[in-house]
Design a protein around this motif. Structure first.
Motif, PDB file in Angstrom:
ATOM      1  N   VAL A 259       0.837  -1.201   0.000  1.00 23.06           N
ATOM      2  CA  VAL A 259       0.000   0.000   0.000  1.00 23.06           C
ATOM      3  C   VAL A 259       0.873   1.252   0.000  1.00 23.06           C
ATOM      4  O   VAL A 259       0.572   2.234  -0.700  1.00 23.06           O
ATOM      5  N   ASN A 260       1.962   1.221   0.751  1.00 21.63           N
ATOM      6  CA  ASN A 260       2.863   2.372   0.792  1.00 21.63           C
ATOM      7  C   ASN A 260       3.448   2.672  -0.577  1.00 21.63           C
ATOM      8  O   ASN A 260       3.520   3.832  -1.007  1.00 21.63           O
ATOM      9  N   LYS A 261       3.891   1.624  -1.275  1.00 23.45           N
ATOM     10  CA  LYS A 261       4.503   1.824  -2.588  1.00 23.45           C
ATOM     11  C   LYS A 261       3.487   2.363  -3.594  1.00 23.45           C
ATOM     12  O   LYS A 261       3.828   3.218  -4.422  1.00 23.45           O
ATOM     13  N   MET A 304       5.920   4.996   8.414  1.00 19.39           N
ATOM     14  CA  MET A 304       6.982   6.000   8.493  1.00 19.39           C
ATOM     15  C   MET A 304       8.305   5.487   7.943  1.00 19.39           C
ATOM     16  O   MET A 304       9.195   6.280   7.640  1.00 19.39           O
ATOM     17  N   SER A 305       8.447   4.165   7.806  1.00 18.70           N
ATOM     18  CA  SER A 305       9.681   3.623   7.239  1.00 18.70           C
ATOM     19  C   SER A 305       9.734   3.762   5.731  1.00 18.70           C
ATOM     20  O   SER A 305      10.804   3.605   5.136  1.00 18.70           O
ATOM     21  N   GLU A 306       8.594   4.078   5.093  1.00 12.79           N
ATOM     22  CA  GLU A 306       8.560   4.153   3.628  1.00 12.79           C
ATOM     23  C   GLU A 306       7.903   5.418   3.090  1.00 12.79           C
ATOM     24  O   GLU A 306       8.072   5.734   1.912  1.00 12.79           O
ATOM     25  N   ARG A 322      10.627  10.027  12.280  1.00 10.83           N
ATOM     26  CA  ARG A 322      10.634  10.249  10.836  1.00 10.83           C
ATOM     27  C   ARG A 322      11.806   9.523  10.193  1.00 10.83           C
ATOM     28  O   ARG A 322      12.935   9.555  10.693  1.00 10.83           O
ATOM     29  N   THR A 323      11.538   8.861   9.077  1.00 14.80           N
ATOM     30  CA  THR A 323      12.573   8.171   8.314  1.00 14.80           C
ATOM     31  C   THR A 323      12.817   8.841   6.970  1.00 14.80           C
ATOM     32  O   THR A 323      13.936   8.846   6.466  1.00 14.80           O
ATOM     33  N   MET A 364      11.381  12.883  -2.440  1.00 17.21           N
ATOM     34  CA  MET A 364      11.626  12.107  -1.225  1.00 17.21           C
ATOM     35  C   MET A 364      13.116  11.843  -1.031  1.00 17.21           C
ATOM     36  O   MET A 364      13.843  11.595  -2.002  1.00 17.21           O
ATOM     37  N   CYS A 365      13.562  11.890   0.208  1.00 20.15           N
ATOM     38  CA  CYS A 365      14.947  11.565   0.542  1.00 20.15           C
ATOM     39  C   CYS A 365      15.002  11.113   2.000  1.00 20.15           C
ATOM     40  O   CYS A 365      14.194  11.548   2.819  1.00 20.15           O
ATOM     41  N   ARG A 366      15.951  10.271   2.301  1.00 17.87           N
ATOM     42  CA  ARG A 366      16.070   9.733   3.652  1.00 17.87           C
ATOM     43  C   ARG A 366      16.524  10.821   4.629  1.00 17.87           C
ATOM     44  O   ARG A 366      17.345  11.675   4.292  1.00 17.87           O
TER      45      ARG A 366
END
Length: 615
Positions: A259-261, A304-306, A322-323, A364-366
């Protein structure tokens, strides 16, 4: 009022209304309604009124507390059974539901009127309970609807629909039992179920709802188009798949990751971050339920990991770590404007060229990469700032860079001055000036510039020698006009010794100083040919000059001795010169009739001394 002649046994899981139906049938009354009217009992909303319990207790001999604990009480859309509470849609109170094998067994083994023998189990009334775990058979739901005036009169149903009951028994088949059935059957029977990580401690209705929502989330993960085609209907397969998902942490994480992807692919970033639909709404609504805390934390961590969600976002109550960042959230947290931040992230390879055309909310960035890039950016210092920090001139600092005392950072941004590490500069300052004693200047303790002039070197050379421990004696000046490294005071002698060039031989002035000759007397002796001279070039200005090699000079000193040296501690040099001439010992070289310029062979002087002692 006395106890009735025929009182059936109140089963462990039998609701009070169903027990009254059997009591009525055992005593040959036509229906519950007629029985209550005959006994002058009252009914409230087709269910037994609590005040009727006293009369039933007298008729059956069962205490009122036990009867009250089995009473079904409807309050609007809520149904209470003992100390449990259910939504009305969790129960089927309109149609008779039963396990054909249980009914068959009790009819055969019971006694009295046949319709009063079977008792209704509480779990048969629940809509989600579809399998009897005792016999492994499906729960039969009759098409017959209880009359409005005689709801829950199961014995009357058996009496009037015996053919349907017998047909249900005859056509009953086995159904595969699932862990879902065993778990919830145990939960209903004992009030507690075997430990299950995400369902442990949840009430039955909430656990069932969670299974449904988890099943819908799995369907949505496998077919994202369901988001647009409509709601997923509730079915047994849906509940089973949801139960399996909640029972397997790895499988649940994989489902949420899908779902996240899809969420990231559709670029649906917003303040609310609606990822998991009804499941997310359910967890948000019940965020204060302690038994859900483990699942809430797990779902939030998966998201939050993705997905770029932060603890300040209202995602299932907020919180977490936050990741991922978007360019917008990174700008907000770092305080660096968007354009500069993008250039920093591109320089460190965090952003690609394809991200240039994307909006800040879709880049997006880590977090770890952003923090590392920003920390390095904030650690940057240019050469002018280093000059002020060290208290040195710009050319001196530039020489320090060339000498390797300061290292320039690689890959500067376009049109940006060379950058250096602020931490590296501070570390260099600490090595050079840390923990030093403060003193006044003196002839021996001088500033770096003076020491460099006297030692014929540069300030950078002295700083390098300090770092290599070649110059250890140093202090800080009390002069308030000096700052940074410029406050250093070093020992002149130690500095000269550290930078003294290697001796290639004995120079003319050194030769004169050692023999005690003047320039007018000693220079002709130096160039007289008594020893071989070597021509060398000065390292600083390139001027050539002559030296006597150390070996040749040592041989010269071993072979020759001056008149001054020979007479020392023996006799006056004039008397010695006359005595030597009388003895036939003549000088090899005599310059200007000076005793220091008059040379004799050392062996002849030693022989004369030996003969003089004998005589």
């Amino acid at each position: 009022m006395a106890r009735l002649a025929h009182v059936p046994i109140l089963a462990n899981t039998e609701p009070l209304q169903m027990f009254v139906s059997r009591l009525v049938a055992a005593n040959a009354a036509p229906s519950i309604r007629d029985f209550l009217r005959h006994m002058n009992f009252r009914q409230d909303h087709h269910l037994l009124h609590p005040r009727t319990l006293d009369g039933l207790s007298v008729l059956t001999g069962i205490d009122t507390e036990t009867l009250a604990s089995r009473n079904l009480h409807v309050r609007g859309t809520i149904v209470e059974y003992g100390d449990r509470e259910f939504n009305g849609w969790h129960l089927n109170l309109s149609n008779p539901r039963f396990c054909p094998r249980c009914i068959e067994s009790e009819i055969r083994s019971g006694y009295g009127r046949w319709e009063a023998r079977p008792h209704v189990r509480w779990d048969w009334l629940l809509s989600f309970n579809e399998i009897c775990v005792k016999h492994g058979t499906p729960i039969f739901t009759s098409s017959f609807r209880y009359p409005k005036s005689d709801r829950f009169d199961f014995a009357m149903y058996l009496r009037k629909n015996r053919a349907e009951v017998e047909r249900a028994i005859a056509t009953c088949s086995e159904a595969p039992l699932h862990a879902y059935d065993l778990y919830f059957a145990e939960s209903l029977a004992t009030g507690s179920a075997p430990s299950m990580e995400f369902l442990h401690g949840l009430p039955y209705p909430m656990a069932q709802k969670l299974c449904i929502l988890a099943g819908r989330t799995e369907r949505l993960a496998n077919d994202p188009d369901l988001r647009f085609t409509g709601r997923v209907s509730v079915s047994r397969d849906l509940r089973l798949s949801g139960f399996e998902l909640l029972a397997d942490r790895r499988k649940l994480r994989g489902c949420l990751s899908k779902v996240n992807k899809d969420f990231i692919r559709r670029n649906k970033f917003s303040k609310g971050y609606a990822l998991y639909g009804e499941l997310q709404g359910f967890l948000t609504k019940h965020v204060e339920v302690p038994a859900l805390r483990l699942l809430i934390d797990f779902v939030r961590d998966c998201a939050m990991s993705e997905v770029p969600i932060g603890p300040e976002d209202p995602f299932i109550g907020g919180g977490g770590t936050r990741t991922w960042h978007t360019a917008h959230t990174a700008m907000r947290e770092t305080g660096i404007d968007s354009r500069t931040l993008r250039r920093i992230l591109e320089q460190h390879g965090v952003l690609s060229t394809a991200d240039r055309r994307k909006s800040d909310n879709y880049v997006m960035c880590r977090v770890s990469h952003v923090e590392a890039a920003v920390a390095e950016y904030q650690d940057d210092i240019d050469i002018e700032a280093i000059t002020r920090r060290l208290g040195l001139t710009l050319p001196t600092v530039q020489k320090m860079v060339k000498a390797g005392l300061l290292t320039q950072k690689p890959k500067p941004l376009k049109k940006q001055k060379p950058k250096f590490s602020r931490n590296a500069v501070d570390e260099l300052m600490e090595k050079l000036t840390g923990g030093l004693e403060v003193r006044d200047e003196s002839p021996d303790l001088v500033p770096l510039g003076v020491a460099a002039h006297k030692a014929v070197c540069s300030i950078v050379d002295i700083l390098g020698a300090i770092l290599q421990d070649k110059v250890s004696k140093r202090y800080l000046s009390k002069d308030p006009s000096r700052a940074g490294v410029d406050r250093l005071l070093v020992d002149v002698k130690e500095t000269r010794a550290a930078f003294a060039p290697p001796s290639l031989g004995v120079k003319c002035h050194e030769f004169l100083r050692e023999l005690g000759l003047t320039y007018a007397v000693g220079k002709p002796l130096f160039y007289s040919g008594l020893f071989e001279l070597k021509k060398v070039t000065q390292s600083l200005n390139g001027v050539p000059y002559y030296v006597v090699e150390h070996e040749a000079y040592a041989a010269f000193r071993r072979e020759y001795i001056t008149l001054s040296e020979a007479s020392a501690g023996w006799m006056p040099h004039r008397n010695l010169k006359v005595a030597l001439e009388n003895a036939g010992v003549h000088p090899v070289r005599a310059i200007g009739q000076r005793r220091n310029g008059t040379l004799y062979r050392r062996s002849e002087i030693e022989s004369y001394k030996a003969e003089t002692r004998k005589s």
